[in-house]
Design an enzyme around this catalytic site. Structure first.
Site, PDB file in Angstrom:
ATOM      1  N   ARG A 145      -1.704   0.072  -3.684  1.00  0.00           N
ATOM      2  CA  ARG A 145      -1.208   0.556  -2.402  1.00  0.00           C
ATOM      3  C   ARG A 145       0.167  -0.037  -2.086  1.00  0.00           C
ATOM      4  O   ARG A 145       1.050  -0.052  -2.936  1.00  0.00           O
ATOM      5  CB  ARG A 145      -2.251   0.309  -1.316  1.00  0.00           C
ATOM      6  CG  ARG A 145      -3.615   0.936  -1.668  1.00  0.00           C
ATOM      7  CD  ARG A 145      -4.610   0.866  -0.560  1.00  0.00           C
ATOM      8  NE  ARG A 145      -4.559   2.074   0.265  1.00  0.00           N
ATOM      9  CZ  ARG A 145      -5.307   2.265   1.340  1.00  0.00           C
ATOM     10  NH1 ARG A 145      -6.139   1.324   1.746  1.00  0.00           N
ATOM     11  NH2 ARG A 145      -5.233   3.370   2.025  1.00  0.00           N
ATOM     12  N   SER A 146       0.382  -0.584  -0.896  1.00  0.00           N
ATOM     13  CA  SER A 146       1.752  -0.969  -0.535  1.00  0.00           C
ATOM     14  C   SER A 146       2.270  -2.200  -1.258  1.00  0.00           C
ATOM     15  O   SER A 146       3.457  -2.528  -1.135  1.00  0.00           O
ATOM     16  CB  SER A 146       1.867  -1.169   0.973  1.00  0.00           C
ATOM     17  OG  SER A 146       1.968   0.085   1.618  1.00  0.00           O
ATOM     18  N   ALA A 147       1.452  -2.898  -2.009  1.00  0.00           N
ATOM     19  CA  ALA A 147       2.004  -3.930  -2.889  1.00  0.00           C
ATOM     20  C   ALA A 147       2.975  -3.292  -3.881  1.00  0.00           C
ATOM     21  O   ALA A 147       3.825  -3.978  -4.451  1.00  0.00           O
ATOM     22  CB  ALA A 147       0.885  -4.661  -3.621  1.00  0.00           C
TER      23      ALA A 147
END
Length: 398
Positions: A70-72
């Site tokens: 995801r946003s990592a």
């Protein structure tokens, strides 16, 4: 699941608190399947995995199991414009429209490359959200952002660009290099370092990736659960808030287990990595690691670029997340909303759990991936327990 999960892998002497915390995540925090890796000064000191590969299955997590982070993903994608700047190919203070003329429409002439990376572009939402099918087309997201008017004067305030960040970064990279961000990462970062990390999953790697899905955290002892502040709750519930609209820039959100979604390259959300791949990436940002092909040691960022990544560019009340956030150029910085190891750390969490960061002062690089997605946005309790354990290990002389 059975709380007596077998924890596989190894830790270097002194890092036993991380193994203990990892095991407790399964016993007490509802972990289904996960892995954590830690490097210190370019040497791996933690490499652990356990549970099931799929959140809804029984096959074991194995060495090399990868997950959507995801946003990592944003922290990985941010390395590309910074490396282009390091090579003299991209001016961080140039207008985005210098490279991407269509972007200048509707009052965006003064949006700088820097504003894209520090979440000050004023473009966290789309007036007309994209469908999942449209979002997988690499041209549609940039076209939509180019046609969008800013919701605040660019450069004057900051707010998390949850999805639009990826389209702006990708189109900038494409205009400067002729390649998409995923292609650039594959050839210039992942291959030299031998990383199990992809933005645009190759078909031949699909069998290694687990299924992700929502999980609930356990009820606290005594039945008391800490609740978000009312302003945060209201922002997520109000369909007209910047918060809801930012996360709804793709509506409905794609199935993250769909092979078509995983094969696409969305630099804000759909990178896939092993914990080792994520940690090794950050180890190479802040220091040197052995190359993937045995050709010596590799360092991605020079000291000046590390300084750019973690110099505070945005801080305070975030117009989208409705909490205080801190950003450098492309990276979240240590703070109350997203605690890392120390004030000098830089990295990026993924909504629901995953986390990667570097801490140059201690030489630590950290990567955690999971298949169980909790409702957390920036500070998942499982990842935070592991970070505290790393801090404990260092305090104990590791």
């Amino acid at each position: 699941m059975d709380v007596d999960v077998v924890v596989n892998g190894a830790v270097a002497e002194g890092f036993e608190p991380v193994r203990d915390a990892f095991a407790r995540n399964f016993a007490a925090l509802g972990e289904r399947g996960a892995a954590v890796a830690v490097y210190r000064d370019g040497r791996k000191v933690v490499d652990l995995w356990g549970g099931t590969r799929d959140v809804d299955g029984g096959a074991p997590w194995e060495r090399g199991t990868a997950q959507v982070m995801r946003s990592a993903t944003k922290g990985v994608a941010a390395a590309v414009p910074l490396l282009l700047h390091q090579r003299g190919e991209l001016d961080l203070d140039a207008p985005v429209g210098h490279h991407w003329p269509e972007f200048k429409a509707r009052g965006k002439e003064k949006v700088l490359v820097r504003h894209v990376l520090n979440h000050r572009a004023g473009l966290p939402v789309l007036d007309r959200p994209l469908t999942p099918r449209e979002a997988l087309d690499p041209a549609r997201g940039p076209e939509a952002v180019a046609a969008q008017a800013p919701v605040w004067e660019p450069g004057t305030d900051h707010g998390y660009h949850a999805l639009t960040y990826g389209w702006m970064v990708d189109e900038l990279v494409r205009r400067v290099t002729g390649r998409g961000t995923g292609e650039w990462i594959a050839s210039e970062i992942a291959a030299p370092l031998g990383l199990d990390l992809w933005l645009g999953l190759p078909r031949e790697e699909a069998a290694r990736t687990g299924r992700v899905g929502p999980v609930e955290g356990p009820e606290p002892a005594g039945g008391l659960r800490l609740r978000p502040k009312r302003a945060v709750t209201d922002a997520y519930e109000d369909p007209d808030s910047l918060t809801r609209r930012a996360f709804a820039a793709i509506t409905p959100f794609p199935d993250q287990n769909d092979p078509a979604y995983r094969a696409a390259a969305l630099p804000a959300t759909n990178g896939i990595a092993t914990a080792d791949g994520l940690a090794r990436f950050y180890a190479a940002l802040a220091g040197e690691v052995e190359s993937g092909g045995g050709a010596g040691r590799v360092r991605l960022f020079d000291p000046e670029t590390v300084a750019l990544a973690r110099a505070e560019e945005s801080a305070g009340a975030d117009r989208v997340l409705v909490v205080n956030t801190r950003f450098g150029l492309g990276y979240m910085l240590h703070g109350s909303a997203s605690p890392f190891l120390s004030p000098g750390s830089f990295g990026h969490p993924g909504r629901g759990g995953s986390l990667g960061f570097a801490d140059p002062e201690s030489g630590i690089a950290f990567g955690y991936v999971t298949n169980g997605l909790r409702k957390t946005v920036t500070a998942d309790p499982r990842a935070q327990a592991l970070v505290r354990a790393v801090r404990e290990a260092l305090a104990g002389g590791a």
